[in-house]
Design an enzyme around this catalytic site. Sequence first.
Site, PDB file in Angstrom:
ATOM      1  N   HIS A  50      14.698  61.485 140.646  1.00 61.75           N
ATOM      2  CA  HIS A  50      13.310  62.300 139.765  1.00 61.75           C
ATOM      3  C   HIS A  50      13.078  60.859 138.632  1.00 61.75           C
ATOM      4  O   HIS A  50      14.480  59.839 138.636  1.00 61.75           O
ATOM      5  CB  HIS A  50      14.329  63.328 138.852  1.00 61.75           C
ATOM      6  CG  HIS A  50      15.206  63.483 138.732  1.00 61.75           C
ATOM      7  ND1 HIS A  50      16.619  63.595 138.492  1.00 61.75           N
ATOM      8  CD2 HIS A  50      16.028  62.977 137.373  1.00 61.75           C
ATOM      9  CE1 HIS A  50      17.314  63.538 138.164  1.00 61.75           C
ATOM     10  NE2 HIS A  50      16.517  63.465 137.247  1.00 61.75           N
TER      11      HIS A  50
HETATM   12  P1  TYD Z   1      20.468  67.608 138.560  1.00 59.46           P
HETATM   13  O1  TYD Z   1      19.601  66.769 137.062  1.00 59.46           O
HETATM   14  O2  TYD Z   1      19.003  67.771 138.711  1.00 59.46           O
HETATM   15  O3  TYD Z   1      21.273  66.284 138.776  1.00 59.46           O
HETATM   16  P2  TYD Z   1      21.040  65.267 139.859  1.00 59.46           P
HETATM   17  O4  TYD Z   1      19.681  64.418 139.389  1.00 59.46           O
HETATM   18  O5  TYD Z   1      22.621  64.623 139.863  1.00 59.46           O
HETATM   19  O6  TYD Z   1      20.911  65.745 141.540  1.00 59.46           O
HETATM   20  O7  TYD Z   1      21.052  69.228 137.475  1.00 59.46           O
HETATM   21  C1  TYD Z   1      21.100  69.373 138.441  1.00 59.46           C
HETATM   22  C2  TYD Z   1      21.435  71.038 138.014  1.00 59.46           C
HETATM   23  O8  TYD Z   1      22.183  70.774 136.690  1.00 59.46           O
HETATM   24  C3  TYD Z   1      19.419  71.486 137.486  1.00 59.46           C
HETATM   25  O9  TYD Z   1      20.077  72.542 137.847  1.00 59.46           O
HETATM   26  C4  TYD Z   1      19.859  70.933 135.946  1.00 59.46           C
HETATM   27  C5  TYD Z   1      21.390  71.232 135.806  1.00 59.46           C
HETATM   28  N1  TYD Z   1      21.627  70.215 134.669  1.00 59.46           N
HETATM   29  C6  TYD Z   1      22.056  70.992 132.978  1.00 59.46           C
HETATM   30  O10 TYD Z   1      22.386  72.172 132.916  1.00 59.46           O
HETATM   31  N2  TYD Z   1      22.733  70.029 132.018  1.00 59.46           N
HETATM   32  C7  TYD Z   1      22.508  68.833 132.797  1.00 59.46           C
HETATM   33  O11 TYD Z   1      22.832  68.035 131.197  1.00 59.46           O
HETATM   34  C8  TYD Z   1      21.932  68.033 133.802  1.00 59.46           C
HETATM   35  C9  TYD Z   1      22.275  66.780 133.732  1.00 59.46           C
HETATM   36  C10 TYD Z   1      21.470  69.207 134.158  1.00 59.46           C
END
Ligand code: TYD
Length: 132
Positions: A50
């Site tokens: 992303h």
């Molecule tokens: P995501 O940002 O998609 O993780 P990555 O980029 O590491 O693959 O986040 C995973 C899940 O955690 C998603 O449901 C959003 C949640 N999340 C939060 O609630 N707070 C946060 O600060 C972060 C980074 C993620």
Amino acid sequence: MSLVHIIDLPMLGDDRGQLVAIEGNKQVPFDIKRVYYIYGTGSSVSRGFHAHKELEQMAVCVSGSCEMILDDGKYKETVYMNSPKQGVMVPSLVWHEMHDFSDDCVLLVFASDHYDEADYIRNYQEFLTYHK
Ligand code: TYD
């Protein structure tokens, strides 16, 4: 110009061991509003995929290693992260992916704002339209 902006973090260690201190608007070039960390990621698992519309981040691999791919829609660069002494900037509108996590990898991330799903661009084609 390279997409990879590394921040060398000051080591405050002594003969008792290492210590790294990170302060907002000092070592990190923004106000820190959120800190999160990723660990226990299997070596076959990749994360990220992303970009953020506004959020700025700095990631530090405080234990183990992983790879971060940074992509601004035109250029793509891979940075191997294995040093708790170095921060890697993840600016807004840069697509990022993390791969090849070691079993002991702990990736610590400092963010310029609170969590907001509306700030995410999770579709690569949509991401490219932000650069047109
Ligand atoms: P995501 O940002 O998609 O993780 P990555 O980029 O590491 O693959 O986040 C995973 C899940 O955690 C998603 O449901 C959003 C949640 N999340 C939060 O609630 N707070 C946060 O600060 C972060 C980074 C993620």
